[in-house]
Design a protein around this motif. Structure first.
Motif, PDB file in Angstrom:
ATOM      1  N   LYS A  16      -4.886  18.208 -51.870  1.00 14.44           N
ATOM      2  CA  LYS A  16      -5.460  17.339 -52.916  1.00 14.44           C
ATOM      3  C   LYS A  16      -4.352  16.770 -53.798  1.00 14.44           C
ATOM      4  CE  LYS A  16      -8.547  20.503 -54.135  1.00 14.44           C
ATOM      5  NZ  LYS A  16      -9.705  21.181 -54.750  1.00 14.44           N
ATOM      6  N   GLU A  21      -2.931   9.181 -54.249  1.00 15.78           N
ATOM      7  CA  GLU A  21      -4.073   8.363 -54.639  1.00 15.78           C
ATOM      8  C   GLU A  21      -3.763   6.885 -54.411  1.00 15.78           C
ATOM      9  OE1 GLU A  21      -7.043   8.621 -55.370  1.00 15.78           O
ATOM     10  OE2 GLU A  21      -7.423  10.692 -55.947  1.00 15.78           O
ATOM     11  N   CYS A  35     -13.305   9.292 -48.025  1.00 14.89           N
ATOM     12  CA  CYS A  35     -12.939   9.904 -49.297  1.00 14.89           C
ATOM     13  C   CYS A  35     -11.540   9.497 -49.731  1.00 14.89           C
ATOM     14  CB  CYS A  35     -12.973  11.440 -49.180  1.00 14.89           C
ATOM     15  SG  CYS A  35     -14.507  12.122 -48.521  1.00 14.89           S
ATOM     16  N   ARG A  36     -11.249   9.771 -50.993  1.00 18.28           N
ATOM     17  CA  ARG A  36      -9.896   9.628 -51.515  1.00 18.28           C
ATOM     18  C   ARG A  36      -9.139  10.938 -51.258  1.00 18.28           C
ATOM     19  NH1 ARG A  36      -9.602   7.383 -55.899  1.00 18.28           N
ATOM     20  NH2 ARG A  36     -11.705   6.819 -56.514  1.00 18.28           N
ATOM     21  N   THR A  38      -7.873  13.190 -53.114  1.00 15.69           N
ATOM     22  CA  THR A  38      -8.120  14.325 -54.011  1.00 15.69           C
ATOM     23  C   THR A  38      -9.579  14.767 -54.031  1.00 15.69           C
ATOM     24  OG1 THR A  38      -8.370  12.752 -55.850  1.00 15.69           O
ATOM     25  CG2 THR A  38      -6.190  13.743 -55.531  1.00 15.69           C
ATOM     26  N   CYS A  39     -10.355  14.351 -53.053  1.00 11.81           N
ATOM     27  CA  CYS A  39     -11.776  14.707 -53.020  1.00 11.81           C
ATOM     28  C   CYS A  39     -11.944  16.237 -53.061  1.00 11.81           C
ATOM     29  CB  CYS A  39     -12.425  14.159 -51.755  1.00 11.81           C
ATOM     30  SG  CYS A  39     -14.213  14.495 -51.679  1.00 11.81           S
ATOM     31  N   ARG A  68     -19.037  12.342 -53.968  1.00 14.94           N
ATOM     32  CA  ARG A  68     -18.335  13.296 -54.823  1.00 14.94           C
ATOM     33  C   ARG A  68     -17.064  12.709 -55.426  1.00 14.94           C
ATOM     34  NH1 ARG A  68     -17.998  19.439 -53.084  1.00 14.94           N
ATOM     35  NH2 ARG A  68     -17.477  19.474 -55.291  1.00 14.94           N
ATOM     36  N   CYS A  69     -16.297  11.951 -54.639  1.00 17.87           N
ATOM     37  CA  CYS A  69     -15.025  11.436 -55.157  1.00 17.87           C
ATOM     38  C   CYS A  69     -15.043   9.940 -55.442  1.00 17.87           C
ATOM     39  CB  CYS A  69     -13.880  11.756 -54.203  1.00 17.87           C
ATOM     40  SG  CYS A  69     -13.973  10.910 -52.594  1.00 17.87           S
ATOM     41  N   PRO A  75      -9.433   6.287 -59.537  1.00 21.46           N
ATOM     42  CA  PRO A  75      -9.385   7.733 -59.749  1.00 21.46           C
ATOM     43  C   PRO A  75      -9.439   8.023 -61.233  1.00 21.46           C
ATOM     44  CG  PRO A  75      -7.236   6.887 -59.118  1.00 21.46           C
ATOM     45  CD  PRO A  75      -8.213   5.770 -58.914  1.00 21.46           C
TER      46      PRO A  75
END
Length: 351
Positions: A16, A21, A35-36, A38-39, A68-69, A75
């Motif tokens: 993460k 990012e 997802c990104r 850091t999800c 979730r992310c 971000p």
């Protein structure tokens, strides 16, 4: 995309790593979402991952955004709760917040405290108090009697006013006229959030929020300038926010926001040379040392390069090792590579 790059991105996903990012998005074949880096969700197996440079590529590959992310937003984007409370403070900055005020807004006080702590490094009450004190500081510096500033910001007790002032500003009101106020603002960017600190005339600091040693940098800046730092915006901050948006879109290569450099004569000489490196080009530490007439001061140049407090504006990311490898970067080597690729693309488009 090479296998080595995929392995690098997968490692960043497992850890993460916020330095990645904006550099990639991952599509998870087993769930159909993307997802990104850091999800917080459970990490997929490598064989179930597809990596993309942009969210658009992931969408075109039929993946849907992770709930979730939220990969389609910046971000650490400001939550609705934080936006609501910041707006409430701006509507009545002199207000002293109490439990009933949170109930009237249907806001849980502990949730507000937690979200503000994560976002600004201070609780909501501390944020509101800092805003009130910012108004008091402005009145004192304008020559208004201290008692008037005290009463206008809601402090009935002189000692309570001085204590609150000292906790936030690091200085007592009696000597406030000798000090200056700096404003600090959070800026969301393609590569992750940055913090900008400026006075009314110039930008003094611009760094990625997850830079190693950022807290020390801010404290050194506060000490050297004999300043108080509070949340807020100034014209230089608004200017750099606009320019960063254009920069990350590939529409700007030179920044024009006024800046103030604080460093030794040697550091200033190095930073001046860094500013002369055109976007799309690089120099080595040895090159810079020779250009300033100090060919044996390569290590000193590297230290000065790392002491730069204006990321992107003073383009220390354009300095690489003599063997052609990218070398280190306080914002993370992955960010450095991405920035160089962005500028290189823009350079060739303009030729």
């Amino acid at each position: 995309m090479t296998d080595d790059k995929k392995q690098e991105f997968y490692k960043a996903l497992l850890e993460k790593d916020s330095a990645y990012e904006g550099l990639f998005f991952v599509g998870v074949k087993s769930t159909g979402v993307f997802c990104r880096p850091t999800c917080p969700a459970r990490k997929p197996k490598f064989e179930n991952c597809e990596f993309y440079n942009t969210a658009e590529e992931a969408l075109l590959a039929s993946f849907r955004p992770c709930r979730r992310c939220s990969p389609l937003s910046h971000p650490n984007q400001v939550s609705e709760l934080v936006q609501t409370l910041v707006q409430a403070v701006e509507e009545n900055p002199e207000k002293k917040w109490r439990e009933k005020d949170f109930r009237e807004l249907a806001v849980d006080e502990s949730t507000a405290r937690r979200q503000f702590k994560k976002r600004f490094g201070m609780t909501f009450v501390q944020y509101a108090r800092a805003r009130r004190m910012g108004i008091a500081m402005k009145e004192i510096r304008a020559g208004k009697p201290m008692i008037d500033a005290q009463l206008s910001t809601g402090y009935e007790s002189g000692s309570g006013f001085r204590d609150a002032f000292s906790r936030i500003m690091g200085d007592a009101p009696a000597s406030a006229k000798d000090n200056q106020i700096l404003k600090a603002s959070w800026i969301d960017t393609r590569l992750g959030p940055m913090i900008a600190i400026a006075d009314e005339d110039a930008l003094l600091l611009l760094e990625f929020v997850d830079r190693r040693g950022l807290e020390k940098e801010v404290e050194v800046l506060r000490s050297k300038t004999r300043s108080a730092i509070i949340p807020g915006k100034t014209r230089p901050i608004e200017s750099i926010e606009r320019e960063l948006d254009l920069y990350f879109k590939g529409e700007l290569t030179e920044f024009h926001t006024p800046v103030r450099l604080i460093g030794t004569p040697f550091q200033l000489k190095v930073w001046d040379k860094l500013k002369q490196i055109p976007a799309g080009e690089t120099r080595s530490y040895t090159d810079i040392a020779c250009e300033i007439g100090k060919p044996t001061a390569v290590r000193a140049v590297a230290r000065a390069n790392g002491s730069n407090q204006l990321a992107l504006i003073i383009p220390c990311h354009r300095v690489i090792l003599s063997d052609g490898s990218t070398g280190g970067y306080a914002g993370g080597s992955a960010r450095k590579k991405w920035l160089l690729e962005l500028e290189s693309k823009r350079h060739y488009q303009n030729q």
